[in-house]
Design a protein around this motif. Structure first.
Motif, PDB file in Angstrom:
ATOM      1  N   HIS A  14     -12.346   1.692   6.582  1.00  0.00           N
ATOM      2  CA  HIS A  14     -12.370   0.708   5.576  1.00  0.00           C
ATOM      3  C   HIS A  14     -13.203   0.854   4.330  1.00  0.00           C
ATOM      4  CE1 HIS A  14      -9.696  -2.483   7.616  1.00  0.00           C
ATOM      5  NE2 HIS A  14      -8.754  -1.700   7.026  1.00  0.00           N
ATOM      6  N   TYR A  29      -9.352  -3.159  -2.623  1.00  0.00           N
ATOM      7  CA  TYR A  29      -9.788  -1.944  -2.818  1.00  0.00           C
ATOM      8  C   TYR A  29      -8.811  -0.745  -2.885  1.00  0.00           C
ATOM      9  CZ  TYR A  29     -14.029  -4.561  -2.588  1.00  0.00           C
ATOM     10  OH  TYR A  29     -15.025  -5.260  -3.196  1.00  0.00           O
ATOM     11  N   ALA A  85     -14.520  -2.548   2.984  1.00  0.00           N
ATOM     12  CA  ALA A  85     -14.117  -1.772   1.914  1.00  0.00           C
ATOM     13  C   ALA A  85     -14.932  -2.043   0.776  1.00  0.00           C
ATOM     14  CB  ALA A  85     -12.679  -2.107   1.523  1.00  0.00           C
ATOM     15  N   ALA A  86     -15.408  -3.510   0.655  1.00  0.00           N
ATOM     16  CA  ALA A  86     -16.053  -3.468  -0.590  1.00  0.00           C
ATOM     17  C   ALA A  86     -17.797  -2.882  -0.712  1.00  0.00           C
ATOM     18  CB  ALA A  86     -16.477  -5.309  -0.570  1.00  0.00           C
ATOM     19  N   ILE A  88      -5.696   1.331  -4.850  1.00  0.00           N
ATOM     20  CA  ILE A  88      -5.648   1.696  -6.044  1.00  0.00           C
ATOM     21  C   ILE A  88      -4.069   1.459  -6.684  1.00  0.00           C
ATOM     22  CG2 ILE A  88      -5.690   3.935  -7.364  1.00  0.00           C
ATOM     23  CD1 ILE A  88      -7.667   4.946  -5.041  1.00  0.00           C
ATOM     24  N   ARG A 135       1.213   4.383  -2.951  1.00  0.00           N
ATOM     25  CA  ARG A 135       1.105   5.513  -2.678  1.00  0.00           C
ATOM     26  C   ARG A 135       2.111   6.377  -3.332  1.00  0.00           C
ATOM     27  NH1 ARG A 135      -0.826   9.435  -1.544  1.00  0.00           N
ATOM     28  NH2 ARG A 135       0.175  11.220  -0.682  1.00  0.00           N
ATOM     29  N   TYR A 191     -11.779   7.312  -7.456  1.00  0.00           N
ATOM     30  CA  TYR A 191     -11.093   7.479  -8.293  1.00  0.00           C
ATOM     31  C   TYR A 191     -11.342   6.754  -9.631  1.00  0.00           C
ATOM     32  CZ  TYR A 191      -6.283   5.965 -10.249  1.00  0.00           C
ATOM     33  OH  TYR A 191      -5.117   6.039 -10.981  1.00  0.00           O
ATOM     34  N   TYR A 204     -17.148   0.582  -1.382  1.00  0.00           N
ATOM     35  CA  TYR A 204     -16.835   0.871  -2.672  1.00  0.00           C
ATOM     36  C   TYR A 204     -18.111   0.753  -3.481  1.00  0.00           C
ATOM     37  CZ  TYR A 204     -15.372  -0.592  -7.616  1.00  0.00           C
ATOM     38  OH  TYR A 204     -15.387  -0.576  -8.960  1.00  0.00           O
ATOM     39  N   GLU A 229      -8.999  -5.533   2.806  1.00  0.00           N
ATOM     40  CA  GLU A 229      -9.195  -4.172   1.841  1.00  0.00           C
ATOM     41  C   GLU A 229      -8.266  -4.335   0.562  1.00  0.00           C
ATOM     42  OE1 GLU A 229      -8.433  -4.569   4.874  1.00  0.00           O
ATOM     43  OE2 GLU A 229      -6.698  -3.444   5.342  1.00  0.00           O
ATOM     44  N   LEU A 239     -12.740   5.995  -1.598  1.00  0.00           N
ATOM     45  CA  LEU A 239     -11.666   6.361  -2.251  1.00  0.00           C
ATOM     46  C   LEU A 239     -11.628   5.937  -3.729  1.00  0.00           C
ATOM     47  CD1 LEU A 239      -8.932   7.117   0.407  1.00  0.00           C
ATOM     48  CD2 LEU A 239     -10.724   8.842  -0.469  1.00  0.00           C
ATOM     49  N   ARG A 240     -11.557   4.661  -3.551  1.00  0.00           N
ATOM     50  CA  ARG A 240     -11.250   3.773  -4.914  1.00  0.00           C
ATOM     51  C   ARG A 240     -12.392   4.140  -6.007  1.00  0.00           C
ATOM     52  NH1 ARG A 240      -8.993   1.084  -7.690  1.00  0.00           N
ATOM     53  NH2 ARG A 240     -10.345  -0.143  -9.100  1.00  0.00           N
ATOM     54  N   PRO A 295      -4.045  10.297   1.638  1.00  0.00           N
ATOM     55  CA  PRO A 295      -3.883  10.052   3.060  1.00  0.00           C
ATOM     56  C   PRO A 295      -5.372  10.436   3.743  1.00  0.00           C
ATOM     57  CG  PRO A 295      -2.006  10.859   2.353  1.00  0.00           C
ATOM     58  CD  PRO A 295      -2.881  11.162   1.192  1.00  0.00           C
ATOM     59  N   LEU A 329     -11.761   3.696   2.562  1.00  0.00           N
ATOM     60  CA  LEU A 329     -10.907   3.260   1.080  1.00  0.00           C
ATOM     61  C   LEU A 329     -11.534   2.639   0.201  1.00  0.00           C
ATOM     62  CD1 LEU A 329      -7.991   2.258   0.568  1.00  0.00           C
ATOM     63  CD2 LEU A 329      -8.682  -0.059   1.352  1.00  0.00           C
ATOM     64  N   LEU A 353       0.685  -1.106   0.004  1.00  0.00           N
ATOM     65  CA  LEU A 353      -0.011   0.006   0.062  1.00  0.00           C
ATOM     66  C   LEU A 353       0.943   1.251  -0.038  1.00  0.00           C
ATOM     67  CD1 LEU A 353      -2.875   1.158   0.365  1.00  0.00           C
ATOM     68  CD2 LEU A 353      -2.583   1.319   2.686  1.00  0.00           C
ATOM     69  N   PHE A 371      -3.382   5.855   2.272  1.00  0.00           N
ATOM     70  CA  PHE A 371      -4.317   5.780   1.327  1.00  0.00           C
ATOM     71  C   PHE A 371      -4.134   6.877   0.326  1.00  0.00           C
ATOM     72  CE2 PHE A 371      -7.895   4.019   4.338  1.00  0.00           C
ATOM     73  CZ  PHE A 371      -7.132   2.851   4.533  1.00  0.00           C
ATOM     74  N   ILE A 372      -4.781   6.742  -0.843  1.00  0.00           N
ATOM     75  CA  ILE A 372      -4.641   7.775  -1.868  1.00  0.00           C
ATOM     76  C   ILE A 372      -5.828   8.666  -1.794  1.00  0.00           C
ATOM     77  CG2 ILE A 372      -4.378   8.349  -4.250  1.00  0.00           C
ATOM     78  CD1 ILE A 372      -2.706   5.672  -4.304  1.00  0.00           C
ATOM     79  N   TYR A 408       2.099   6.486  -6.870  1.00  0.00           N
ATOM     80  CA  TYR A 408       0.950   7.540  -7.175  1.00  0.00           C
ATOM     81  C   TYR A 408       1.497   8.914  -7.215  1.00  0.00           C
ATOM     82  CZ  TYR A 408      -3.261  10.257  -7.399  1.00  0.00           C
ATOM     83  OH  TYR A 408      -4.361  10.717  -7.438  1.00  0.00           O
TER      84      TYR A 408
END
Lengths: 344, 344
Positions: free
Chosen positions: B257, A290, B232-233, A292, A264, B267, B236, A287, B263-264, B294, B260, A260, B291-292, A267
């Motif tokens: 989560h 999920y 996370a699913a 990226i 990042r 994106y 999403y 996770e 975020l995905r 943060p 996350l 992860l 995370f993307i 990216y």
DNA sequence: GCCCGATTCGTTAGCGCTAACATGAAGTGA
DNA sequence: TCACTTCATGTTAGCGCTAACGAATCGGGC
């Protein structure tokens, strides 16, 4: 408050003799019913059960342990961490042990050093634990175990795969790493870079070994390893370095959180995953799908590891095993979107 | 094998009488030394200690429990999950309890329903646990607790904040949610959308309540809630819906989560975070900063929760508390990069 | 010197259970 | 019918420890 010995204790928990009196039998017959012994008349059995229900009697385990010399207790020593692997393993083990009627008592240690491990194991032995499981993923932990007296069955999980003379259950880290690296090689990458876990963890060492050997077998040159701990933070730092080097097109991270951090970093540096660089992780955290992009990773089956550890321990307890068996669980590859072919 | 009663048991564990014989005192004096009683001559104390060391004597806890009627055991009931919150809590509690000399025995349940909880609590009572901690984040779990006899001190963690008559430690979910929502509002967003956790969890309900009330107080309209579980699913899936709606500029997710997953989804749909939409999570999982982008999130302090639970339980065990106290731990906001001002 | 209280220890009696043996009743074969 | 097994139960003796009490010893104050 009244003096315990000078007055009849009122409201005390019903004991076996109370049940016996109510059912009009001896305490021993109650014991026989409770332990499922044969040679008790059906009618008596029912009377006893009725008395048990009526009084709300619950057997006293301490007394049983004292009388029999054995307990139904399994002691577990684990590190105080919320790392996905160890905590999944622990949860799975607790559930499996409970299903077999065992009580599991967990002792967390802050650091996996010799003294802590020894103290924790000793603690369990003091409880007369029937068996002990140690999650010992580092060399220091494993060494401490060598000193432990062998009169209590003991199973090591994630211990030193090389050490002889200890019951051991482990994930085949090397095989898992091979899966990851071969997958990247087959996608067309000339070589694979590695961001490794802490050097003193067997898991990390095994994954690194698998990575290196697979590259060797394929005739690829092994680039220098980026050392890290298991955290996303250290993965990020390693990722920033790797992102600067255009020759890096494939990275195998020692776990998903490292991956992860790498994702990042890539990216941030404008390197597309999987367009410019492919990444594979290890663990398959829930996770991971999920991230990226969704992370291709290696999945060790912790339920199986836990089940194997329990079965090994139980055969140790029943005396079937001399405590040198070992079980190895092979992980599988979970393909997602973080691997692509190199652009040339 | 030789018949246990027909031969002198060789190699049996040394007992208190063995120590006493070696030290030339009575077993009771050994007991006194072990339990730190005063009125033992220094010289005697040393002789006893030497004998203990020489024999490698370890006291038998089962015998002590039987004799005293109390154990040094704390039973914990928890769900079989690897969710970050519960497992962090558990780890912190185990460490804290061990530091106080308690053994902790964990009983995992697969589902948090009435029967499972009752059985698990009953199991601990059978062990004569000195106290019981139940991590009861759902209504069903909490209800089951109402039926439990009150002769064993019991502390509920993450239980129903509204229920009276139970010792309870909880995170102030509502306050945490306010922190998140107010932060988003102050960044200039007109309103904040919410992706919630499972409806039967108090945590989820509290976070939703905090979200709704904060919006009301600010005079903002509360948009419909996107229901999800903690995964996370599901984050999403909810994120994909929200991404389609241009009016969505700020989302408060019930945990990291979920965030996350959101975020995905953003994106994938080309909506920039925090450019187009701001996201705040809850839990502050260790990797949230990677995370993307943060993730800005709310951090509950699980160490404090665990410490409070233990202290409450201990005062229950010592009889200081009648078991109706409650402790609330307030979370804090961790600001990172997933929140920005709305573009208009 | 003597009495009294504190100090230091030993003796005894359980805690609630199981294992081993004892007992009595019922069935079995010659 | 009688010895002989099988079954169903009771009796006894611990498991290793602590709590309560009792006994000896010691040290002052008068």
């Amino acid at each position: 408050m009244d003096h315990p010995s000078s007055s009849v204790r009122v409201n005390r928990e019903p004991a076996m003799t109370d049940v016996a009196r109510l059912a009009g039998v001896s305490h021993q017959t109650v014991s026989r019913v409770l332990n499922g012994h044969p040679n008790v008349r059906e009618e008596t059995r029912l009377r006893v059960r009725a008395a048990i229900a009526q009084l709300g009697y619950r057997p006293n385990r301490a007394a049983r342990t004292l009388a029999t010399g054995r307990s139904q207790l399994i002691g577990v020593v684990a590190q105080n961490s919320t790392l996905f692997g160890p905590s999944s393993l622990l949860a799975a083990f607790e559930l499996a042990a409970a299903a077999q009627g065992f009580v599991v008592s967990v002792r967390r240690v802050k650091v996996l050093d010799r003294d802590s491990i020894t103290a924790a194991v000793e603690h369990h032995r003091e409880q007369r634990a029937a068996g002990i499981v140690v999650i010992a993923p580092t060399a220091a932990a494993d060494e401490a175990l060598a000193e432990v007296p062998t009169d209590t069955p003991l199973v090591t999980v994630d211990g030193d795969p090389e050490r002889a003379g200890a019951a051991l259950v482990t994930v085949d880290q090397e095989a898992g790493a091979r899966l990851a690296v071969r997958h990247l090689l087959e996608a067309g990458h000339e070589t694979v870079w590695h961001v490794s876990g802490p050097a003193d963890w067997f898991d990390a060492a095994g994954r690194m070994r698998g990575w290196r050997r697979t590259l060797e077998e394929a005739g690829a040159e092994a680039p220098p390893v980026s050392p890290a701990d298991w955290s996303a933070a250290s993965g990020y730092r390693a990722g920033l370095m790797l992102a600067r080097m255009p020759e890096v097109t494939a990275v195998f991270a020692a776990n998903d959180h490292l991956a992860l951090g790498i994702l990042r970093a890539m990216y941030e540096r404008g390197r597309s995953v999987p367009g410019d660089v492919s990444v594979v992780g290890f663990d398959d955290v829930p996770e991971a799908g999920y991230f990226i992009p969704p992370l291709t990773t290696v999945r060790p089956d912790f339920d199986t590891v836990a089940a194997q550890a329990l079965s090994l321990l139980l055969s140790g307890i029943s005396g079937e095993e001399n405590g040198t068996a070992r079980r190895v669980v092979t992980p599988t590859l979970v393909e997602r979107d973080s691997v692509g072919s190199p652009t040339r």
